[in-house]
Design a protein around this motif. Structure first.
Motif, PDB file in Angstrom:
ATOM      1  N   LEU A  75       0.836  -1.202   0.000  1.00 43.78           N
ATOM      2  CA  LEU A  75       0.000   0.000   0.000  1.00 43.78           C
ATOM      3  C   LEU A  75       0.870   1.251   0.000  1.00 43.78           C
ATOM      4  O   LEU A  75       2.009   1.228   0.456  1.00 43.78           O
ATOM      5  CB  LEU A  75      -0.911   0.028   1.229  1.00 43.78           C
ATOM      6  CG  LEU A  75      -2.030  -1.000   1.296  1.00 43.78           C
ATOM      7  CD1 LEU A  75      -2.779  -0.859   2.619  1.00 43.78           C
ATOM      8  CD2 LEU A  75      -2.990  -0.835   0.132  1.00 43.78           C
ATOM      9  N   SER A  76       0.296   2.346  -0.443  1.00 44.24           N
ATOM     10  CA  SER A  76       1.006   3.626  -0.397  1.00 44.24           C
ATOM     11  C   SER A  76       1.135   4.070   1.059  1.00 44.24           C
ATOM     12  O   SER A  76       0.430   3.573   1.950  1.00 44.24           O
ATOM     13  CB  SER A  76       0.238   4.688  -1.187  1.00 44.24           C
ATOM     14  OG  SER A  76      -0.964   5.022  -0.517  1.00 44.24           O
ATOM     15  N   ILE A  77       2.003   5.021   1.312  1.00 48.69           N
ATOM     16  CA  ILE A  77       2.164   5.557   2.661  1.00 48.69           C
ATOM     17  C   ILE A  77       0.839   6.123   3.162  1.00 48.69           C
ATOM     18  O   ILE A  77       0.434   5.873   4.299  1.00 48.69           O
ATOM     19  CB  ILE A  77       3.281   6.619   2.690  1.00 48.69           C
ATOM     20  CG1 ILE A  77       4.639   5.942   2.425  1.00 48.69           C
ATOM     21  CG2 ILE A  77       3.284   7.375   4.018  1.00 48.69           C
ATOM     22  CD1 ILE A  77       5.801   6.902   2.250  1.00 48.69           C
ATOM     23  N   LYS A 105       4.894  16.557   0.868  1.00 49.07           N
ATOM     24  CA  LYS A 105       6.216  16.629   0.216  1.00 49.07           C
ATOM     25  C   LYS A 105       7.152  15.559   0.759  1.00 49.07           C
ATOM     26  O   LYS A 105       7.900  14.935   0.009  1.00 49.07           O
ATOM     27  CB  LYS A 105       6.824  18.011   0.406  1.00 49.07           C
ATOM     28  CG  LYS A 105       6.143  19.090  -0.414  1.00 49.07           C
ATOM     29  CD  LYS A 105       6.749  20.465  -0.165  1.00 49.07           C
ATOM     30  CE  LYS A 105       6.015  21.530  -0.952  1.00 49.07           C
ATOM     31  NZ  LYS A 105       6.525  22.876  -0.674  1.00 49.07           N
ATOM     32  N   LYS A 106       7.099  15.321   2.079  1.00 53.27           N
ATOM     33  CA  LYS A 106       7.933  14.280   2.681  1.00 53.27           C
ATOM     34  C   LYS A 106       7.509  12.899   2.188  1.00 53.27           C
ATOM     35  O   LYS A 106       8.342  12.048   1.879  1.00 53.27           O
ATOM     36  CB  LYS A 106       7.849  14.333   4.209  1.00 53.27           C
ATOM     37  CG  LYS A 106       8.532  15.511   4.825  1.00 53.27           C
ATOM     38  CD  LYS A 106      10.024  15.325   4.810  1.00 53.27           C
ATOM     39  CE  LYS A 106      10.689  16.415   5.625  1.00 53.27           C
ATOM     40  NZ  LYS A 106      12.125  16.325   5.616  1.00 53.27           N
ATOM     41  N   ILE A 107       6.224  12.674   2.106  1.00 54.27           N
ATOM     42  CA  ILE A 107       5.719  11.387   1.620  1.00 54.27           C
ATOM     43  C   ILE A 107       6.187  11.148   0.192  1.00 54.27           C
ATOM     44  O   ILE A 107       6.639  10.061  -0.157  1.00 54.27           O
ATOM     45  CB  ILE A 107       4.177  11.324   1.729  1.00 54.27           C
ATOM     46  CG1 ILE A 107       3.766  11.228   3.206  1.00 54.27           C
ATOM     47  CG2 ILE A 107       3.618  10.153   0.920  1.00 54.27           C
ATOM     48  CD1 ILE A 107       2.276  11.389   3.441  1.00 54.27           C
ATOM     49  N   GLU A 108       6.093  12.176  -0.636  1.00 54.98           N
ATOM     50  CA  GLU A 108       6.554  12.072  -2.022  1.00 54.98           C
ATOM     51  C   GLU A 108       8.052  11.768  -2.070  1.00 54.98           C
ATOM     52  O   GLU A 108       8.501  10.913  -2.837  1.00 54.98           O
ATOM     53  CB  GLU A 108       6.233  13.349  -2.789  1.00 54.98           C
ATOM     54  CG  GLU A 108       6.671  13.322  -4.240  1.00 54.98           C
ATOM     55  CD  GLU A 108       6.001  12.229  -5.073  1.00 54.98           C
ATOM     56  OE1 GLU A 108       6.630  11.744  -6.025  1.00 54.98           O
ATOM     57  OE2 GLU A 108       4.852  11.859  -4.758  1.00 54.98           O
ATOM     58  N   LEU A 109       8.834  12.452  -1.239  1.00 55.89           N
ATOM     59  CA  LEU A 109      10.275  12.226  -1.187  1.00 55.89           C
ATOM     60  C   LEU A 109      10.586  10.798  -0.758  1.00 55.89           C
ATOM     61  O   LEU A 109      11.388  10.103  -1.399  1.00 55.89           O
ATOM     62  CB  LEU A 109      10.937  13.220  -0.226  1.00 55.89           C
ATOM     63  CG  LEU A 109      12.437  13.028   0.016  1.00 55.89           C
ATOM     64  CD1 LEU A 109      13.231  13.258  -1.267  1.00 55.89           C
ATOM     65  CD2 LEU A 109      12.912  13.953   1.130  1.00 55.89           C
ATOM     66  N   GLN A 140       9.763   8.441  -3.584  1.00 53.32           N
ATOM     67  CA  GLN A 140      10.778   8.507  -4.639  1.00 53.32           C
ATOM     68  C   GLN A 140      12.079   7.819  -4.225  1.00 53.32           C
ATOM     69  O   GLN A 140      12.775   7.243  -5.053  1.00 53.32           O
ATOM     70  CB  GLN A 140      11.063   9.961  -5.008  1.00 53.32           C
ATOM     71  CG  GLN A 140       9.949  10.626  -5.761  1.00 53.32           C
ATOM     72  CD  GLN A 140      10.208  12.120  -5.983  1.00 53.32           C
ATOM     73  OE1 GLN A 140      11.186  12.679  -5.514  1.00 53.32           O
ATOM     74  NE2 GLN A 140       9.298  12.762  -6.707  1.00 53.32           N
ATOM     75  N   GLN A 141      12.386   7.869  -2.934  1.00 46.25           N
ATOM     76  CA  GLN A 141      13.611   7.241  -2.437  1.00 46.25           C
ATOM     77  C   GLN A 141      13.459   5.724  -2.242  1.00 46.25           C
ATOM     78  O   GLN A 141      14.403   5.050  -1.863  1.00 46.25           O
ATOM     79  CB  GLN A 141      14.037   7.879  -1.108  1.00 46.25           C
ATOM     80  CG  GLN A 141      14.508   9.306  -1.278  1.00 46.25           C
ATOM     81  CD  GLN A 141      14.795   9.983   0.054  1.00 46.25           C
ATOM     82  OE1 GLN A 141      14.174   9.694   1.069  1.00 46.25           O
ATOM     83  NE2 GLN A 141      15.755  10.897   0.039  1.00 46.25           N
ATOM     84  N   GLY A 142      12.264   5.214  -2.488  1.00 42.30           N
ATOM     85  CA  GLY A 142      12.043   3.771  -2.407  1.00 42.30           C
ATOM     86  C   GLY A 142      11.651   3.263  -1.029  1.00 42.30           C
ATOM     87  O   GLY A 142      11.748   2.065  -0.758  1.00 42.30           O
ATOM     88  N   PHE A 143      11.177   4.145  -0.146  1.00 39.33           N
ATOM     89  CA  PHE A 143      10.833   3.732   1.213  1.00 39.33           C
ATOM     90  C   PHE A 143       9.358   3.416   1.404  1.00 39.33           C
ATOM     91  O   PHE A 143       8.944   3.034   2.503  1.00 39.33           O
ATOM     92  CB  PHE A 143      11.238   4.818   2.211  1.00 39.33           C
ATOM     93  CG  PHE A 143      12.712   5.104   2.239  1.00 39.33           C
ATOM     94  CD1 PHE A 143      13.635   4.082   2.339  1.00 39.33           C
ATOM     95  CD2 PHE A 143      13.168   6.405   2.163  1.00 39.33           C
ATOM     96  CE1 PHE A 143      14.995   4.341   2.367  1.00 39.33           C
ATOM     97  CE2 PHE A 143      14.532   6.688   2.192  1.00 39.33           C
ATOM     98  CZ  PHE A 143      15.443   5.643   2.296  1.00 39.33           C
ATOM     99  N   ALA A 144       8.543   3.581   0.389  1.00 44.07           N
ATOM    100  CA  ALA A 144       7.093   3.424   0.548  1.00 44.07           C
ATOM    101  C   ALA A 144       6.685   2.001   0.924  1.00 44.07           C
ATOM    102  O   ALA A 144       5.623   1.794   1.504  1.00 44.07           O
ATOM    103  CB  ALA A 144       6.364   3.847  -0.724  1.00 44.07           C
ATOM    104  N   HIS A 145       7.525   1.012   0.631  1.00 49.56           N
ATOM    105  CA  HIS A 145       7.187  -0.384   0.914  1.00 49.56           C
ATOM    106  C   HIS A 145       7.454  -0.782   2.367  1.00 49.56           C
ATOM    107  O   HIS A 145       7.137  -1.883   2.779  1.00 49.56           O
ATOM    108  CB  HIS A 145       7.981  -1.315  -0.007  1.00 49.56           C
ATOM    109  CG  HIS A 145       9.445  -1.327   0.313  1.00 49.56           C
ATOM    110  ND1 HIS A 145      10.283  -0.291  -0.056  1.00 49.56           N
ATOM    111  CD2 HIS A 145      10.197  -2.216   0.985  1.00 49.56           C
ATOM    112  CE1 HIS A 145      11.508  -0.562   0.376  1.00 49.56           C
ATOM    113  NE2 HIS A 145      11.482  -1.716   1.010  1.00 49.56           N
TER     114      HIS A 145
END
Length: 106
Positions: A48-50, A75-79, A82-87
């Motif tokens: 799932l997304s953050i 903006k932090k969530i997007e960053l 993008q950095q690959g931490f959403a998982h």
């Protein structure tokens, strides 16, 4: 065997002795995590997304009906995405202002 029949307690003195003071507790946690039998499961899919993970925690744990994400948080969530931490799992720190940034809300 019922999972609550074996409960172990350990003293943790990390506040006095830093890492060495938490060694006994850390070893116990490691042992518990390495048990082959476990019914642990995350509250949500790690795919799932953050935002969706946050919504799930708010609705299932705190019985809230939604979340508000500030522009700065978005903006932090997007960053992070993008950095690959959403998982990764979500960790939520609680304070006396956890449910609102408004200190007058009780």
């Amino acid at each position: 065997m019922h999972p609550l029949k074996q409960i172990f307690c350990y003293h943790c003195y990390s506040y006095l002795f830093t890492g060495k003071g938490a060694e006994q507790l850390a070893l116990a946690v490691e042992k518990a995590c390495n048990k082959e039998e476990s019914d642990f499961d995350f509250l949500y899919s790690l795919e799932l997304s953050i935002e969706e993970k946050l919504k799930k925690v708010v609705s299932e744990i705190y019985r809230g009906d939604g979340i508000e994400i500030t522009e700065q948080a978005a903006k932090k969530i997007e960053l992070f995405t993008q950095q690959g931490f959403a998982h990764l799992p979500i960790c939520i720190a609680k304070t006396h202002l956890s449910f609102s940034g408004n200190p007058t809300v009780k």
